[in-house]
Design an enzyme around this catalytic site. Structure first.
Site, PDB file in Angstrom:
ATOM      1  N   GLU A  46       0.879  -1.250   0.029  1.00  0.00           N
ATOM      2  CA  GLU A  46      -0.067   0.038  -0.026  1.00  0.00           C
ATOM      3  C   GLU A  46       0.824   1.140   0.232  1.00  0.00           C
ATOM      4  O   GLU A  46       0.714   2.297  -0.704  1.00  0.00           O
ATOM      5  CB  GLU A  46      -0.950   0.088   1.269  1.00  0.00           C
ATOM      6  N   CYS A  69      -2.283  -3.421   7.373  1.00  0.00           N
ATOM      7  CA  CYS A  69      -1.994  -3.820   8.841  1.00  0.00           C
ATOM      8  C   CYS A  69      -2.344  -2.275   9.375  1.00  0.00           C
ATOM      9  O   CYS A  69      -2.205  -1.372   8.973  1.00  0.00           O
ATOM     10  CB  CYS A  69      -0.480  -3.935   8.619  1.00  0.00           C
ATOM     11  N   ARG A 178      10.045 -25.417  -6.334  1.00  0.00           N
ATOM     12  CA  ARG A 178      10.985 -25.313  -5.244  1.00  0.00           C
ATOM     13  C   ARG A 178      11.445 -23.724  -4.980  1.00  0.00           C
ATOM     14  O   ARG A 178      11.523 -23.513  -3.970  1.00  0.00           O
ATOM     15  CB  ARG A 178      12.299 -25.973  -5.848  1.00  0.00           C
ATOM     16  N   ARG A 201      16.976 -23.551  -9.053  1.00  0.00           N
ATOM     17  CA  ARG A 201      17.380 -23.142 -10.199  1.00  0.00           C
ATOM     18  C   ARG A 201      16.333 -22.743 -11.194  1.00  0.00           C
ATOM     19  O   ARG A 201      16.436 -22.824 -12.573  1.00  0.00           O
ATOM     20  CB  ARG A 201      17.945 -24.377 -10.986  1.00  0.00           C
ATOM     21  N   GLY A 290      12.738 -39.627  -0.110  1.00  0.00           N
ATOM     22  CA  GLY A 290      12.510 -40.953  -0.706  1.00  0.00           C
ATOM     23  C   GLY A 290      11.275 -41.505   0.025  1.00  0.00           C
ATOM     24  O   GLY A 290      10.588 -41.029   0.615  1.00  0.00           O
TER      25      GLY A 290
END
Length: 367
Positions: A46, A69, A178, A201, A290
């Site tokens: 803002e 806020c 990611r 990446r 895993g």
């Protein structure tokens, strides 16, 4: 409001631990100021929009993706600035899930005579800050479990080796997922099998480094691994070993932070690790592990969202399953909600939710 949401999304990897916010000031049907929040720049969306608008902000209408806020923190309250600028009307997409702000910002504007309407494109706005909503109400990061697998649910031919599954488009989307994370967590088994870098990446800017986290109960992380060699204060290892052990000291010497946590069976307590990450202001945590880590996370009920890439391939029963956990322990988690399916040819991405992260917000509002 659509433009405000577009601006808010520019705060990906730049706004945390604050929420992502976009703001647009309109006067006589023309945009006179706009902005989004980047934590490093301090100013909220803002304020950026007001600065851009200058004197044109007088009597303008504000479209903002999150409630302004009304508290003093790193900056003064946005509500005070909006009132001083004589904003005529405010359209807000949603309430701030932060209990210190929720509803109070809009109330302050209303008391000052500014017309306020809330709920425009609310569902889209909530999705943008679902991770912040979880963290600010619980102190815990929003947890996404990502995995790539075959159509029969296998992630590799053997646990000791990498099996390439998805194509280029899916891998690019995986990097975008990611990029949204503040930290990436995996297990030592994945590190030993794949020797991954676990870096962002995507090529997109970040406000802080992606924290790379390894659960390593016996401190088997090789000093010559890519993870260690590429680390510059962004590698964290949770272990059951004492911090004065030779291995812990060796890792600390090369810049790896080692934290000893309680055991859960023979492994590092995943729940304790996630709590510690929340205290480190990790708002968005991505699990890329895993079968063991995936199964542990699902059974512990810490996963809020899954992102599952399916390749049009089959391995069969001799492969490695996506998660090693009994369905008896997972029956209360077995159904996903708000399911979406995207094509990333030749693969597909299935995303869904286990938890409603705004549940705590609604409870706070009722109180």
């Amino acid at each position: 409001m659509t433009r405000a949401l577009e601006l808010a999304r520019r705060g990906v990897a730049l706004a945390h631990p604050n929420p992502m916010v976009g703001a647009v000031l309109v006067k006589h049907g023309v945009i006179v100021g706009e902005g989004f929040h980047k934590y490093a720049d301090r100013d909220h969306a803002e304020i950026v929009a007001l600065q851009q608008a200058g004197s044109k902000a007088w009597g303008a209408t504000l479209y903002v993706s999150l409630e302004p806020c009304c508290t003093t923190g790193r900056t003064a309250p946005c509500t005070t600035a909006l009132i001083s600028a004589k904003i005529r009307q405010v359209y807000g997409a949603m309430q701030d899930p932060n209990p210190a702000v929720s509803g109070k910002g809009y109330e302050a504007l209303d008391r000052a005579g500014i017309a306020v309407q809330v709920g425009l494109l609310e569902s889209e706005a909530k999705k943008i800050n679902e991770d912040f909503a979880k963290w600010i109400t619980t102190g815990l990061p929003f947890v996404t479990l990502k995995a790539a697998m075959t159509l029969d649910g296998q992630i590799a031919v053997r646990a000791t080796e990498t099996t390439p599954l998805t194509g280029e488009a899916a891998r690019a989307e995986a990097q975008r997922i990611r990029h949204r994370a503040d930290a990436l967590l995996t297990g030592i088994g994945t590190v030993l099998a794949d020797d991954p870098l676990l870096t962002d990446r995507s090529g997109e800017p970040r406000g802080r480094k992606l924290l790379r986290v390894v659960l390593d109960s016996k401190l088997r992380l090789p000093l010559k691994s890519q993870l260690v060699l590429s680390g510059k204060g962004d590698v964290l290892v949770y272990t059951n070993e004492p911090l004065d052990s030779p291995r812990a000291k060796a890792l600390a010497t090369v810049g790896v932070e080692v934290v000893s946590l309680p055991k859960n069976g023979e492994r590092v307590d995943l729940v304790a690790a996630i709590k510690d990450l929340g205290q480190r202001q990790i708002v968005n945590l991505l699990i890329e592990g895993g079968a063991e880590i995936n199964g542990t996370a699902l059974a512990a009920d810490v996963v809020d969202k899954v992102a599952l890439f399916y390749a049009p391939k089959f391995i069969g029963n001799d492969g490695v399953p996506m998660a090693r956990a009994t369905w008896k322990r997972l029956t209360h988690l077995a159904t996903l909600s708000n399911l979406t399916v995207e094509s990333h040819q030749p693969d597909i991405l299935v995303e869904g939710y286990f938890h409603d992260v705004y549940r705590n917000h609604r409870k706070n509002r009722k109180r």
